[in-house]
Design a protein around this motif. Structure first.
Motif, PDB file in Angstrom:
ATOM      1  N   ILE A 143       0.835  -1.200   0.000  1.00  0.00           N
ATOM      2  CA  ILE A 143       0.000   0.000   0.000  1.00  0.00           C
ATOM      3  C   ILE A 143       0.870   1.250   0.000  1.00  0.00           C
ATOM      4  CG2 ILE A 143      -1.708   1.308   1.309  1.00  0.00           C
ATOM      5  CD1 ILE A 143      -2.834  -1.359   2.304  1.00  0.00           C
ATOM      6  N   LEU A 144       1.932   1.251   0.798  1.00  0.00           N
ATOM      7  CA  LEU A 144       2.811   2.413   0.843  1.00  0.00           C
ATOM      8  C   LEU A 144       3.484   2.659  -0.509  1.00  0.00           C
ATOM      9  CD1 LEU A 144       4.441   1.944   4.361  1.00  0.00           C
ATOM     10  CD2 LEU A 144       2.895   3.780   3.665  1.00  0.00           C
ATOM     11  N   LEU A 145       3.842   1.583  -1.200  1.00  0.00           N
ATOM     12  CA  LEU A 145       4.533   1.718  -2.478  1.00  0.00           C
ATOM     13  C   LEU A 145       3.582   2.045  -3.622  1.00  0.00           C
ATOM     14  CD1 LEU A 145       7.118  -1.221  -2.352  1.00  0.00           C
ATOM     15  CD2 LEU A 145       7.619   1.223  -2.298  1.00  0.00           C
ATOM     16  N   LYS A 146       2.424   1.385  -3.655  1.00  0.00           N
ATOM     17  CA  LYS A 146       1.527   1.494  -4.808  1.00  0.00           C
ATOM     18  C   LYS A 146       0.281   2.322  -4.535  1.00  0.00           C
ATOM     19  CE  LYS A 146       3.016  -2.987  -6.647  1.00  0.00           C
ATOM     20  NZ  LYS A 146       2.578  -4.330  -7.104  1.00  0.00           N
ATOM     21  N   GLN A 147       0.125   2.779  -3.288  1.00  0.00           N
ATOM     22  CA  GLN A 147      -1.004   3.611  -2.895  1.00  0.00           C
ATOM     23  C   GLN A 147      -2.346   2.879  -2.879  1.00  0.00           C
ATOM     24  OE1 GLN A 147      -0.603   7.291  -1.950  1.00  0.00           O
ATOM     25  NE2 GLN A 147       1.106   5.943  -1.493  1.00  0.00           N
ATOM     26  N   ARG A 148      -2.334   1.559  -3.019  1.00  0.00           N
ATOM     27  CA  ARG A 148      -3.548   0.753  -2.895  1.00  0.00           C
ATOM     28  C   ARG A 148      -3.149  -0.714  -2.787  1.00  0.00           C
ATOM     29  NH1 ARG A 148      -6.720   1.114  -8.591  1.00  0.00           N
ATOM     30  NH2 ARG A 148      -6.888   3.262  -7.856  1.00  0.00           N
TER      31      ARG A 148
ATOM     32  N   ILE B  12     -14.575  -7.839   3.062  1.00  0.00           N
ATOM     33  CA  ILE B  12     -13.342  -7.430   3.739  1.00  0.00           C
ATOM     34  C   ILE B  12     -13.127  -5.949   3.475  1.00  0.00           C
ATOM     35  CG2 ILE B  12     -10.812  -7.526   3.592  1.00  0.00           C
ATOM     36  CD1 ILE B  12     -10.945 -10.498   3.527  1.00  0.00           C
ATOM     37  N   CYS B  13     -12.728  -5.254   4.509  1.00  0.00           N
ATOM     38  CA  CYS B  13     -12.402  -3.829   4.398  1.00  0.00           C
ATOM     39  C   CYS B  13     -10.969  -3.636   4.873  1.00  0.00           C
ATOM     40  CB  CYS B  13     -13.370  -3.009   5.250  1.00  0.00           C
ATOM     41  SG  CYS B  13     -12.880  -1.301   5.491  1.00  0.00           S
ATOM     42  N   ILE B  14     -10.178  -2.927   4.096  1.00  0.00           N
ATOM     43  CA  ILE B  14      -8.802  -2.578   4.474  1.00  0.00           C
ATOM     44  C   ILE B  14      -8.733  -1.062   4.612  1.00  0.00           C
ATOM     45  CG2 ILE B  14      -6.374  -2.598   3.792  1.00  0.00           C
ATOM     46  CD1 ILE B  14      -7.017  -5.133   2.161  1.00  0.00           C
ATOM     47  N   GLU B  15      -8.199  -0.592   5.732  1.00  0.00           N
ATOM     48  CA  GLU B  15      -8.113   0.844   5.983  1.00  0.00           C
ATOM     49  C   GLU B  15      -6.670   1.258   6.232  1.00  0.00           C
ATOM     50  OE1 GLU B  15     -10.547   2.116   9.199  1.00  0.00           O
ATOM     51  OE2 GLU B  15     -12.424   1.478   8.280  1.00  0.00           O
ATOM     52  N   GLN B  16      -6.315   2.399   5.675  1.00  0.00           N
ATOM     53  CA  GLN B  16      -5.060   3.065   6.008  1.00  0.00           C
ATOM     54  C   GLN B  16      -5.432   4.318   6.789  1.00  0.00           C
ATOM     55  OE1 GLN B  16      -2.730   4.370   2.654  1.00  0.00           O
ATOM     56  NE2 GLN B  16      -0.971   4.936   3.895  1.00  0.00           N
ATOM     57  N   ILE B  17      -5.010   4.367   8.052  1.00  0.00           N
ATOM     58  CA  ILE B  17      -5.334   5.489   8.920  1.00  0.00           C
ATOM     59  C   ILE B  17      -4.127   6.416   8.987  1.00  0.00           C
ATOM     60  CG2 ILE B  17      -6.130   6.211  11.187  1.00  0.00           C
ATOM     61  CD1 ILE B  17      -8.110   4.456   9.647  1.00  0.00           C
ATOM     62  N   ASP B  18      -4.334   7.684   8.613  1.00  0.00           N
ATOM     63  CA  ASP B  18      -3.246   8.634   8.498  1.00  0.00           C
ATOM     64  C   ASP B  18      -2.185   8.044   7.565  1.00  0.00           C
ATOM     65  OD1 ASP B  18      -4.497  10.565  10.072  1.00  0.00           O
ATOM     66  OD2 ASP B  18      -3.821   9.605  11.900  1.00  0.00           O
TER      67      ASP B  18
END
Length: 268
Positions: free
Chosen positions: A185-190, A238-244
């Protein structure tokens, strides 16, 4: 030390490019080191090296250190690049997109608030937290945190009179989905389009980003990015969340109808 509310999207294009180049470089370094240590252990085992126990201990120590500190990599990159980034402060804001009035003679899932009791799956739960997700497209979704004993459940709901969309979930470890999910997620933004959890494929359906509001404190708590996945039947979820910036959480559950929730009682 940078505040955890620092957001990658607040970087300028040149800063963002530098950030992700440095992030990719560090991730590659960790990957190559890990593979090298594993190969060294295999060679030592094949050739019966006397120092193999020391190599194994060192490898395990390195892997433990990396797993504990990988979430700190973005902050270290900010410091290394000397990037000065503003962060979002918690602010007061009236949450006008929620009507807390209800008919005591006919309480439904839509009326749930902090302190309410309800029966679900043969257990009685209490609502202890209540959040509203507000997307950049000005769409709204609610998340309620329910507890009974040591069991904790998270209810996501978008509601209208014709089609209530309720998902009953429990929190799962993101690494139970994929051990490299946070890095991806950090590398590809999703996250990837298809994920597998306990032998079932889930397909990315929607994504959103915005802010999380707390009804309990009446403040904007965090920024978020969120990805919704469904299985082939569109019943499992399924839900994946990135917080801040560097906090990741995931929830797994299923679509439920209003009839699954009963004996709803308001706070006394």
């Amino acid at each position: 030390m940078l505040n955890s509310n620092v957001r990658v999207e607040s970087l300028s294009p040149p800063q963002k490019n530098s950030f992700f180049m440095e992030l990719q470089k560090q991730v590659k370094g960790i990957t190559y080191t890990r593979k090298g240590l594993i190969a060294l252990n295999i060679i030592g085992f094949v050739f019966h090296w006397e120092i193999l126990p020391l190599i194994t201990i060192g490898t395990l120590g390195y892997l433990f250190f990396v797993s504990k500190n990988i979430s700190k990599i973005p902050e270290k990159i900010y410091n290394k690049l000397d990037i000065q980034i503003p962060y979002a402060k918690k602010t007061k804001k009236n949450l006008l997109k929620r009507d807390f009035n209800y008919d005591p003679s006919k309480i439904t899932v839509e009326d749930l608030q902090i302190g309410f009791l309800l029966d679900y799956n043969l257990q009685t739960y209490k609502v202890v937290e209540h959040f509203q997700y507000v997307t950049e497209d000005n769409e709204f979704e609610e998340k309620l945190v329910l507890i009974t004993g040591i069991d904790e459940r998270f209810i996501f709901k978008k509601y209208n009179a014709n089609n209530p969309f309720i998902r009953s979930t429990q929190k799962i470890n993101i690494f139970s989905i994929d051990e490299n999910l946070d890095t991806e997620i950090l590398l590809k933004q999703r996250p990837k389009s298809i994920i597998n959890f306990k032998g079932i494929n889930y397909y990315r359906d929607e994504e959103a980003k915005g802010s999380i509001h707390s009804f309990k404190s009446n403040t904007i708590e965090n920024r978020f990015k969120k990805w919704d996945y469904f299985d082939d039947s569109r019943l499992l979820y399924i839900c994946i969340e990135q917080i801040d910036t560097n906090k990741f959480v995931a929830y797994q559950g299923k679509i439920e109808g209003e009839i699954a929730f009963s004996e709803i009682l308001p706070q006394k």
